[in-house]
Design a protein around this motif. Structure first.
Motif, PDB file in Angstrom:
ATOM      1  N   HIS A 151      20.138  -5.101  -9.659  1.00  0.00           N
ATOM      2  CA  HIS A 151      20.998  -6.265  -9.822  1.00  0.00           C
ATOM      3  C   HIS A 151      20.232  -7.523  -9.412  1.00  0.00           C
ATOM      4  O   HIS A 151      20.369  -8.030  -8.313  1.00  0.00           O
ATOM      5  N   ASN A 152      19.375  -8.004 -10.311  1.00  0.00           N
ATOM      6  CA  ASN A 152      18.617  -9.236 -10.111  1.00  0.00           C
ATOM      7  C   ASN A 152      17.580  -9.078  -8.990  1.00  0.00           C
ATOM      8  O   ASN A 152      17.796  -9.487  -7.853  1.00  0.00           O
ATOM      9  N   ILE A 153      16.437  -8.504  -9.320  1.00  0.00           N
ATOM     10  CA  ILE A 153      15.369  -8.239  -8.359  1.00  0.00           C
ATOM     11  C   ILE A 153      14.756  -9.551  -7.854  1.00  0.00           C
ATOM     12  O   ILE A 153      14.552 -10.488  -8.613  1.00  0.00           O
ATOM     13  N   TYR A 154      14.465  -9.591  -6.557  1.00  0.00           N
ATOM     14  CA  TYR A 154      13.845 -10.763  -5.939  1.00  0.00           C
ATOM     15  C   TYR A 154      12.314 -10.636  -5.999  1.00  0.00           C
ATOM     16  O   TYR A 154      11.787  -9.573  -6.228  1.00  0.00           O
ATOM     17  N   ALA A 155      11.617 -11.745  -5.698  1.00  0.00           N
ATOM     18  CA  ALA A 155      10.154 -11.683  -5.740  1.00  0.00           C
ATOM     19  C   ALA A 155       9.528 -12.720  -4.816  1.00  0.00           C
ATOM     20  O   ALA A 155       8.730 -13.546  -5.234  1.00  0.00           O
ATOM     21  N   SER A 156       9.898 -12.702  -3.544  1.00  0.00           N
ATOM     22  CA  SER A 156       9.323 -13.634  -2.582  1.00  0.00           C
ATOM     23  C   SER A 156       9.236 -12.938  -1.228  1.00  0.00           C
ATOM     24  O   SER A 156      10.206 -12.306  -0.786  1.00  0.00           O
ATOM     25  N   TRP A 157       8.076 -13.059  -0.557  1.00  0.00           N
ATOM     26  CA  TRP A 157       7.824 -12.289   0.657  1.00  0.00           C
ATOM     27  C   TRP A 157       7.281 -13.162   1.791  1.00  0.00           C
ATOM     28  O   TRP A 157       6.636 -14.177   1.547  1.00  0.00           O
ATOM     29  N   TYR A 158       7.532 -12.698   3.017  1.00  0.00           N
ATOM     30  CA  TYR A 158       6.801 -13.204   4.170  1.00  0.00           C
ATOM     31  C   TYR A 158       5.475 -12.442   4.268  1.00  0.00           C
ATOM     32  O   TYR A 158       5.204 -11.518   3.494  1.00  0.00           O
ATOM     33  N   ASN A 159       4.651 -12.800   5.249  1.00  0.00           N
ATOM     34  CA  ASN A 159       3.395 -12.089   5.459  1.00  0.00           C
ATOM     35  C   ASN A 159       3.660 -10.621   5.763  1.00  0.00           C
ATOM     36  O   ASN A 159       4.693 -10.257   6.347  1.00  0.00           O
ATOM     37  N   PHE A 160       2.707  -9.778   5.420  1.00  0.00           N
ATOM     38  CA  PHE A 160       2.831  -8.327   5.592  1.00  0.00           C
ATOM     39  C   PHE A 160       2.634  -7.973   7.073  1.00  0.00           C
ATOM     40  O   PHE A 160       1.539  -8.134   7.615  1.00  0.00           O
ATOM     41  N   PRO A 161       3.680  -7.504   7.773  1.00  0.00           N
ATOM     42  CA  PRO A 161       3.545  -7.213   9.207  1.00  0.00           C
ATOM     43  C   PRO A 161       2.837  -5.880   9.460  1.00  0.00           C
ATOM     44  O   PRO A 161       2.727  -5.040   8.565  1.00  0.00           O
ATOM     45  N   GLU A 162       2.380  -5.700  10.697  1.00  0.00           N
ATOM     46  CA  GLU A 162       1.623  -4.497  11.039  1.00  0.00           C
ATOM     47  C   GLU A 162       2.443  -3.234  10.868  1.00  0.00           C
ATOM     48  O   GLU A 162       1.918  -2.182  10.499  1.00  0.00           O
ATOM     49  N   TYR A 163       3.754  -3.318  11.124  1.00  0.00           N
ATOM     50  CA  TYR A 163       4.587  -2.119  11.064  1.00  0.00           C
ATOM     51  C   TYR A 163       4.968  -1.717   9.641  1.00  0.00           C
ATOM     52  O   TYR A 163       5.541  -0.661   9.417  1.00  0.00           O
ATOM     53  N   ASP A 164       4.694  -2.575   8.664  1.00  0.00           N
ATOM     54  CA  ASP A 164       5.126  -2.281   7.300  1.00  0.00           C
ATOM     55  C   ASP A 164       4.230  -1.230   6.663  1.00  0.00           C
ATOM     56  O   ASP A 164       3.031  -1.136   6.965  1.00  0.00           O
ATOM     57  N   GLY A 165       4.811  -0.446   5.745  1.00  0.00           N
ATOM     58  CA  GLY A 165       4.061   0.587   5.056  1.00  0.00           C
ATOM     59  C   GLY A 165       3.800   0.266   3.596  1.00  0.00           C
ATOM     60  O   GLY A 165       2.704   0.455   3.088  1.00  0.00           O
ATOM     61  N   TYR A 166       4.837  -0.234   2.897  1.00  0.00           N
ATOM     62  CA  TYR A 166       4.698  -0.550   1.470  1.00  0.00           C
ATOM     63  C   TYR A 166       5.894  -1.399   1.064  1.00  0.00           C
ATOM     64  O   TYR A 166       7.003  -1.247   1.599  1.00  0.00           O
ATOM     65  N   ARG A 167       5.685  -2.288   0.102  1.00  0.00           N
ATOM     66  CA  ARG A 167       6.799  -3.085  -0.417  1.00  0.00           C
ATOM     67  C   ARG A 167       6.511  -3.462  -1.872  1.00  0.00           C
ATOM     68  O   ARG A 167       5.350  -3.585  -2.283  1.00  0.00           O
ATOM     69  N   ARG A 168       7.588  -3.632  -2.626  1.00  0.00           N
ATOM     70  CA  ARG A 168       7.427  -3.984  -4.041  1.00  0.00           C
ATOM     71  C   ARG A 168       8.736  -4.576  -4.555  1.00  0.00           C
ATOM     72  O   ARG A 168       9.824  -4.065  -4.281  1.00  0.00           O
ATOM     73  N   ALA A 169       8.619  -5.653  -5.311  1.00  0.00           N
ATOM     74  CA  ALA A 169       9.776  -6.275  -5.946  1.00  0.00           C
ATOM     75  C   ALA A 169       9.882  -5.749  -7.371  1.00  0.00           C
ATOM     76  O   ALA A 169       9.289  -6.304  -8.298  1.00  0.00           O
ATOM     77  N   ALA A 170      10.616  -4.669  -7.542  1.00  0.00           N
ATOM     78  CA  ALA A 170      10.763  -4.041  -8.852  1.00  0.00           C
ATOM     79  C   ALA A 170      11.996  -3.149  -8.831  1.00  0.00           C
ATOM     80  O   ALA A 170      12.355  -2.611  -7.783  1.00  0.00           O
ATOM     81  N   PRO A 171      12.657  -2.982  -9.975  1.00  0.00           N
ATOM     82  CA  PRO A 171      13.787  -2.041 -10.019  1.00  0.00           C
ATOM     83  C   PRO A 171      13.302  -0.611  -9.892  1.00  0.00           C
ATOM     84  O   PRO A 171      12.225  -0.256 -10.384  1.00  0.00           O
ATOM     85  N   GLY A 172      14.088   0.204  -9.209  1.00  0.00           N
ATOM     86  CA  GLY A 172      13.708   1.605  -9.047  1.00  0.00           C
ATOM     87  C   GLY A 172      14.583   2.286  -8.011  1.00  0.00           C
ATOM     88  O   GLY A 172      15.542   1.702  -7.494  1.00  0.00           O
ATOM     89  N   PHE A 173      14.255   3.524  -7.693  1.00  0.00           N
ATOM     90  CA  PHE A 173      15.054   4.317  -6.754  1.00  0.00           C
ATOM     91  C   PHE A 173      14.120   5.230  -5.967  1.00  0.00           C
ATOM     92  O   PHE A 173      12.955   5.436  -6.329  1.00  0.00           O
ATOM     93  N   GLY A 174      14.648   5.770  -4.883  1.00  0.00           N
ATOM     94  CA  GLY A 174      13.874   6.686  -4.052  1.00  0.00           C
ATOM     95  C   GLY A 174      14.467   8.073  -4.051  1.00  0.00           C
ATOM     96  O   GLY A 174      15.659   8.261  -4.322  1.00  0.00           O
ATOM     97  N   THR A 175      13.624   9.052  -3.756  1.00  0.00           N
ATOM     98  CA  THR A 175      14.094  10.426  -3.553  1.00  0.00           C
ATOM     99  C   THR A 175      13.496  10.962  -2.262  1.00  0.00           C
ATOM    100  O   THR A 175      12.336  10.675  -1.934  1.00  0.00           O
ATOM    101  N   LEU A 176      14.288  11.723  -1.537  1.00  0.00           N
ATOM    102  CA  LEU A 176      13.833  12.393  -0.324  1.00  0.00           C
ATOM    103  C   LEU A 176      13.931  13.892  -0.570  1.00  0.00           C
ATOM    104  O   LEU A 176      15.029  14.426  -0.726  1.00  0.00           O
ATOM    105  N   SER A 177      12.772  14.553  -0.615  1.00  0.00           N
ATOM    106  CA  SER A 177      12.732  15.996  -0.857  1.00  0.00           C
ATOM    107  C   SER A 177      12.596  16.722   0.465  1.00  0.00           C
ATOM    108  O   SER A 177      11.643  16.487   1.225  1.00  0.00           O
ATOM    109  N   LEU A 178      13.564  17.579   0.769  1.00  0.00           N
ATOM    110  CA  LEU A 178      13.553  18.376   2.001  1.00  0.00           C
ATOM    111  C   LEU A 178      12.941  19.735   1.703  1.00  0.00           C
ATOM    112  O   LEU A 178      13.348  20.411   0.750  1.00  0.00           O
ATOM    113  N   TYR A 179      11.980  20.145   2.522  1.00  0.00           N
ATOM    114  CA  TYR A 179      11.281  21.412   2.296  1.00  0.00           C
ATOM    115  C   TYR A 179      11.616  22.408   3.411  1.00  0.00           C
ATOM    116  O   TYR A 179      11.912  22.013   4.552  1.00  0.00           O
TER     117      TYR A 179
END
Length: 573
Positions: A481-509
């Motif tokens: 619903h209307n993806i944004y595209a503006s960021w602050y600086n990348f902090p040390e604790y961050d792992g990954y970021r992206r301004a794009a439509p999509g979804f996540g999955t969590l696979s339990l093993y």
């Protein structure tokens, strides 16, 4: 039958042969893939074992122009389309159930089948028989398994040779009844569990001619259950779903996660991708469910998303767009059975609750409400809930602990104006102050959020610093619903970021590890739909491809996670 808009597919492609007076169309779903359907002419109603319905001619403008149509899944020897002139009893017929979706109940030990019914405009009387569902267990080969309802269940045994005939009868006469239509029709329908549906009151829906219903089904935990919804003389299409167990999965399990969906921008392509994505067995939505500004839009959203959510339990948290619109808020509260989940988890609100699924404890919060630590009702409930889950994890009953809420504790997305930026920072600081001490004290593993229309994953973090005692945060407000595209600086604790439509999955093993993956949905040729371009382009693109368009997926991020008590958690850094 159809999820959202019914789309034409030529009979020469399918090799289907629908009867005269119907049109061959198709739908796509998790369970069946692409299927042929025979759609009745306008104002005709289907009667038969595989009858269903859908909405048509609503792709151009998502809130107007929709026409309800009726039809059946091909092939169906017992199905036919009846015109008003064919039957003197037509005005008394029920319309097929719609907006069907699954959820969980009783702390995850039961599941619910939720749906709406609509009184035909030509009907002058209320239905005399409440709708019900028929549920049966299916084994790995697709064969029905004989089951007995739980002794604590409100279900009752149903045998198709008793009240309703299991043998075919002609439906050619104008006085066809449900007995003549029969349930399913073959030997695999010999015995089922019948669960009466209970009506959920809602004035907003009733003004539109809708009635909301819920059937809570017990005794199928950890099994594959199939069901149909019966409304008078009509019924839904047969659907099968893997019902979660509360114990940890012995086989890999996939949980889908995304927030901030809707009806326009790139959301239709994200929904299309989710409906076709294989293996999702539970779907979690961290708020801003449909971006509805009126109840009709929420109804349309649920119809369009049936291809996923009637096959998997659908878990929702309250978002600000549900919270700040009274009509939509009331529809949300009455539509989604969060009140039942709240009651079974000791909450005094339908806005915060918890449940177990696949050995994971999930606490769902209302981030718009007061969360003052140690004082607010929600905070007091949360501490008890997390403390209990932590004890059960120590005893081996649970493996992971998750929290779901709408507003994120961590987001580096930069809002468009100074006031919004200040409000957001204050909001995140407040949430961190009141929630992080509880997350660290009781060992929460992952926190799922939405609100900001981006994707972002942190490392384990506490008080803005890398810390293995803290949870990782997964911001999945990328529903389209209307993806944004503006960021602050990348902090040390961050792992990954992206301004794009999509979804996540969590696979339990089974070895008590979890793999998180984020999939971007490529919305070409509508790339500017979220950036000030034509916001209806994705929906129209799907429509123009007769619904056969499958948006490409690009895996952008992946990360293994381990429980807080695991020594291997250090590999995350």
């Amino acid at each position: 039958l159809l999820v959202g808009c019914l789309l034409l597919w030529s009979s020469s492609v399918l090799g289907a042969s629908c009867p005269k007076g119907t049109t061959t169309q198709y739908s796509s779903s998790v369970q069946h893939g692409r299927r042929a359907h025979c759609v009745c002419e306008k104002d005709f109603v289907c009667v038969g074992a595989k009858c269903s319905h859908g909405m048509e001619d609503c792709s151009k403008r998502h809130n107007t122009g929709c026409i309800q149509v009726s039809g059946f899944a091909f092939p169906c020897d017992t199905c036919k389309c009846i015109s008003p002139s064919e039957s003197s009893a037509f005005k008394q017929r029920n319309l097929p159930p719609e907006e069907i979706f699954l959820s969980l109940a009783n702390n995850g030990h039961a599941f619910s089948i939720n749906f709406a019914t609509k009184t035909p405009s030509s009907s002058s009387h209320a239905p005399t028989v409440s709708p019900f569902v028929l549920v049966w267990q299916q084994d790995a080969e697709g064969t029905q398994v004989a089951t007995e309802p739980s002794s604590t269940s409100s279900s009752s045994s149903f045998t198709s040779t008793s009240t309703y005939s299991s043998t075919s009868s002609s439906t050619s006469t104008s006085t066809s009844t449900f007995q003549e239509i029969f349930v399913g029709g073959d030997d695999d329908f010999e015995s089922k569990t019948k669960v009466e549906a209970k009506q959920r009151k809602d004035e907003g829906e009733s003004r539109l001619g809708y009635e909301l219903w819920i059937a809570v089904v017990k005794g199928f935990e950890g099994s594959r259950a199939c069901y149909v919804v019966v409304n008078g003389d009509t019924m839904s299409e047969e659907v099968c779903a893997n019902i979660p167990s509360t114990s940890y999965a012995k086989q890999p399990v996939k949980i889908g996660v995304v927030g901030d969906l809707g009806l326009s921008y790139s959301a239709p392509m994200v929904m299309q991708a989710l409906k076709e994505f294989p293996g999702i067995q539970l779907f979690v939505h961290p708020g801003d469910v449909s971006y509805a500004f009126q109840v009709q839009e929420m109804n349309l959203y649920l119809n369009r998303f049936e291809g996923l959510i009637k096959h998997v339990p659908y878990i929702v948290s309250l978002g600000n767009h549900e919270s700040n619109n009274k009509g939509v808020h009331d529809a949300f509260v009455h539509r989604f059975p969060t009140d039942l989940l709240g009651t079974s988890s000791g909450s005094n609100s339908s806005h915060w609750y918890s449940f177990d699924a696949y050995g994971c404890h999930v606490s769902v919060l209302d981030s718009m409400a007061n969360l003052m630590i140690g004082k607010s009702p929600q905070s007091l409930w949360l501490e008890k809930d997390l403390a209990s889950a932590s004890e059960r994890r120590q005893s081996g009953e649970l493996v992971f602990m998750f929290v779901v809420l709408h507003y994120p504790l961590y987001s580096t997305h930069r809002r468009s104006n100074n006031n919004e930026r200040m409000d957001k920072q204050h909001q995140m600081n407040d949430l961190r102050k009141n929630l992080e001490p509880l997350f660290v004290k009781y060992g929460v593993d992952l926190v799922f959020a939405g609100h900001d229309h981006v994707y972002e994953r942190t490392q384990p973090v506490y008080n803005g610093e890398l810390d293995l005692q803290g949870p990782a945060h997964l911001l999945v407000g990328s529903g389209g619903h209307n993806i944004y595209a503006s960021w602050y600086n990348f902090p040390e604790y961050d792992g990954y970021r992206r301004a794009a439509p999509g979804f996540g999955t969590l696979s339990l093993y089974p070895n008590q590890t979890a793999l998180w993956e984020f999939f971007e949905v490529d919305i070409q040729p509508c790339k500017t739909a979220d950036m000030g371009g034509h916001k209806d382009c994705p929906l129209e693109h799907i429509h123009n491809h007769n619904g056969k368009y499958s948006p490409p997926l690009i895996k952008r991020d992946s990360q293994w996670f381990y429980p807080q008590h695991s020594n291997e958690k250090t590999v995350q850094l």
